[in-house]
Design an enzyme around this catalytic site. Structure first.
Site, mmCIF file in Angstrom:
data_model
loop_
_atom_site.group_PDB
_atom_site.id
_atom_site.type_symbol
_atom_site.label_atom_id
_atom_site.label_comp_id
_atom_site.label_asym_id
_atom_site.label_seq_id
_atom_site.Cartn_x
_atom_site.Cartn_y
_atom_site.Cartn_z
ATOM 1 N N GLY A 42 0.676 -1.083 0.072
ATOM 2 C CA GLY A 42 0.009 0.086 0.136
ATOM 3 C C GLY A 42 0.733 1.289 -0.030
ATOM 4 N N LYS A 43 0.478 2.382 -0.720
ATOM 5 C CA LYS A 43 1.416 3.293 -0.956
ATOM 6 C C LYS A 43 1.639 3.961 0.644
ATOM 7 C CE LYS A 43 1.263 4.575 -5.839
ATOM 8 N NZ LYS A 43 2.816 4.260 -5.672
ATOM 9 N N GLY A 44 0.306 4.161 1.198
ATOM 10 C CA GLY A 44 0.906 4.982 2.555
ATOM 11 C C GLY A 44 1.470 3.819 3.435
ATOM 12 N N GLU A 88 -5.107 6.652 -2.775
ATOM 13 C CA GLU A 88 -5.674 5.344 -2.521
ATOM 14 C C GLU A 88 -6.319 5.408 -1.447
ATOM 15 O OE1 GLU A 88 -2.167 2.366 -4.367
ATOM 16 O OE2 GLU A 88 -2.176 2.563 -2.406
ATOM 17 N N ASN A 133 4.924 10.254 -10.790
ATOM 18 C CA ASN A 133 5.709 9.707 -11.973
ATOM 19 C C ASN A 133 5.313 10.207 -13.248
ATOM 20 O OD1 ASN A 133 3.616 8.128 -12.815
ATOM 21 N ND2 ASN A 133 4.379 6.222 -11.831
ATOM 22 N N GLY A 178 11.812 7.069 -13.171
ATOM 23 C CA GLY A 178 12.686 5.546 -13.251
ATOM 24 C C GLY A 178 14.002 5.901 -13.405
ATOM 25 N N ASP A 205 13.201 -5.461 -9.253
ATOM 26 C CA ASP A 205 11.803 -5.185 -8.946
ATOM 27 C C ASP A 205 11.369 -3.666 -8.587
ATOM 28 O OD1 ASP A 205 9.224 -5.123 -8.234
ATOM 29 O OD2 ASP A 205 9.217 -6.744 -6.649
ATOM 30 N N ALA A 245 7.533 -0.352 -5.523
ATOM 31 C CA ALA A 245 7.614 0.692 -4.225
ATOM 32 C C ALA A 245 9.044 1.490 -4.272
ATOM 33 C CB ALA A 245 7.955 -0.191 -2.836
ATOM 34 N N ALA A 246 9.661 1.504 -5.585
ATOM 35 C CA ALA A 246 10.746 2.522 -5.729
ATOM 36 C C ALA A 246 10.194 4.234 -5.505
ATOM 37 C CB ALA A 246 11.302 2.413 -7.188
ATOM 38 N N GLY A 247 9.140 4.316 -6.188
ATOM 39 C CA GLY A 247 8.597 5.737 -5.821
ATOM 40 C C GLY A 247 8.145 6.152 -4.404
ATOM 41 N N ASP A 248 7.723 5.058 -3.877
ATOM 42 C CA ASP A 248 7.291 5.161 -2.429
ATOM 43 C C ASP A 248 8.438 5.335 -1.560
ATOM 44 O OD1 ASP A 248 4.838 4.923 -2.979
ATOM 45 O OD2 ASP A 248 4.622 2.817 -2.816
ATOM 46 N N GLY A 263 10.083 -7.302 -3.953
ATOM 47 C CA GLY A 263 8.947 -6.787 -2.998
ATOM 48 C C GLY A 263 8.876 -5.291 -2.619
#
Length: 312
Positions: free
Chosen positions: A47-49, A148, A193, A231, A255, A258-261, A296
């Site tokens: 979850g983004k949060g 979200e 993004n 990216g 993977d 969650a890179a942005g998160d 993950g």
């Protein structure tokens, strides 16, 4: 060496989603009507949060999560995961009206992902939850929100953050079109993004130059600063009246989930700790680069010590 930062309370409040991620590794993305054999499957907290809260906590901030989980096993797992990161969960409520949110994630051999979210309990977070936990926002240095949870709840959080004089970050994800005009002056840092920036502005983002045009359009509408994550191409930062393209560290992506998160949580943590935003931006870039080398969502997020070690 990491530059010294000025004293601050280092508190981050995250208003947002918590999902159980159902992750399948696939050789490539399936096409419509196709059944494709997967390679592995895993259930991991996401979850983004939740991801952004974990990132901020691992990277040095004191974090409080405002969200909602279901009265089920997934909800218990997500709460325990946050508590293990020393995240304050007193503002994390439980509902029996809907199950805990889930995300269905495909990750291909190139590390790219495709995600479908089912909001579940995230859709039960209301503006009253923001009112009930305004003390959490008042105690924070930085407020982080995403899309979200219901839009009226996000709007209430943004308005409270601005009224209380906090640094307000919005990650407009998922984005399907322009944001409400009255939101934009409430936001200190808008962090989409390239796909989200295109949805917000109607301008395709194919290059850093396109990102500059999109960022300028958003700032003309009232946003103070815009960071467009690109990216492997880095970040386009329009901050303080200047525009700069910050390249991403060169790594082998495993993977990108969650890179942005990770970037957002790291950036929020650094701002809350008093770091100048230019240093916060570059620190967040390094943290995100580490995250894509691991599988993950939350398992991929590095600690402050790992980011510092990679900088030496």
């Amino acid at each position: 060496m990491t530059a010294a930062i000025t004293p601050a309370s280092g508190r981050v409040a995250v208003v947002g989603s918590l999902n159980m991620d159902l992750v399948a590794r696939v050789p490539r993305m399936p096409v419509a009507g196709e059944t494709l054999a997967g390679q592995t499957f895993a259930q991991v907290p996401g979850g983004k949060g939740g991801n952004q809260a974990v990132a901020a906590a691992r990277l040095g901030a004191s974090v409080t999560m405002i969200g909602r989980i279901g009265d089920d096993a997934n909800g218990v797992t997500l709460r325990h995961g946050l508590e293990a990161e020393r995240i304050d969960c007193h503002a994390l409520s439980v509902t029996s009206a809907a199950p805990t949110g889930v995300a269905l994630i495909f990750v291909d051999d190139d590390g790219r992902n495709s995600i479908v979210i089912v909001a579940g309990s995230n859709g039960e977070l209301t503006p009253n939850d923001i009112v009930s936990h305004e003390a959490v926002l008042a105690a924070a240095d930085v407020l982080v929100c995403q899309l979200e949870t219901p839009l009226e709840t996000v709007a209430a959080a943004l308005a409270a953050g601005r009224r209380l004089g906090k640094t307000v970050i919005l990650n407009p994800a998922p984005a399907t079109g322009p944001l409400p005009a009255h939101w934009l002056p409430l936001i200190d840092y808008l962090i989409p993004n390239e796909i989200e920036a295109a949805a917000l502005t109607g301008q395709p983002i194919r290059s850093p130059a396109d990102a500059v045009a999109a960022a300028s359009a958003l700032m003309d509408q009232g946003v103070r600063n815009v960071l467009i994550t690109l990216g492997s191409a880095g970040v386009l930062a329009a901050v303080g009246g200047k525009t700069v393209h910050v390249p991403a560290p060169l790594v082998k992506a495993v993977d990108t989930t969650a890179a942005g998160d990770t970037f957002i949580g790291a950036f929020a943590a650094q701002l809350a700790l008093g770091a100048p935003r230019e240093l916060a931006l570059r620190f967040a870039q390094r943290a995100a680069a580490i995250s894509v080398t691991r599988s993950g969502a939350q398992p991929s997020i590095p600690t402050r010590a790992e980011v510092d070690a990679a900088t030496r």
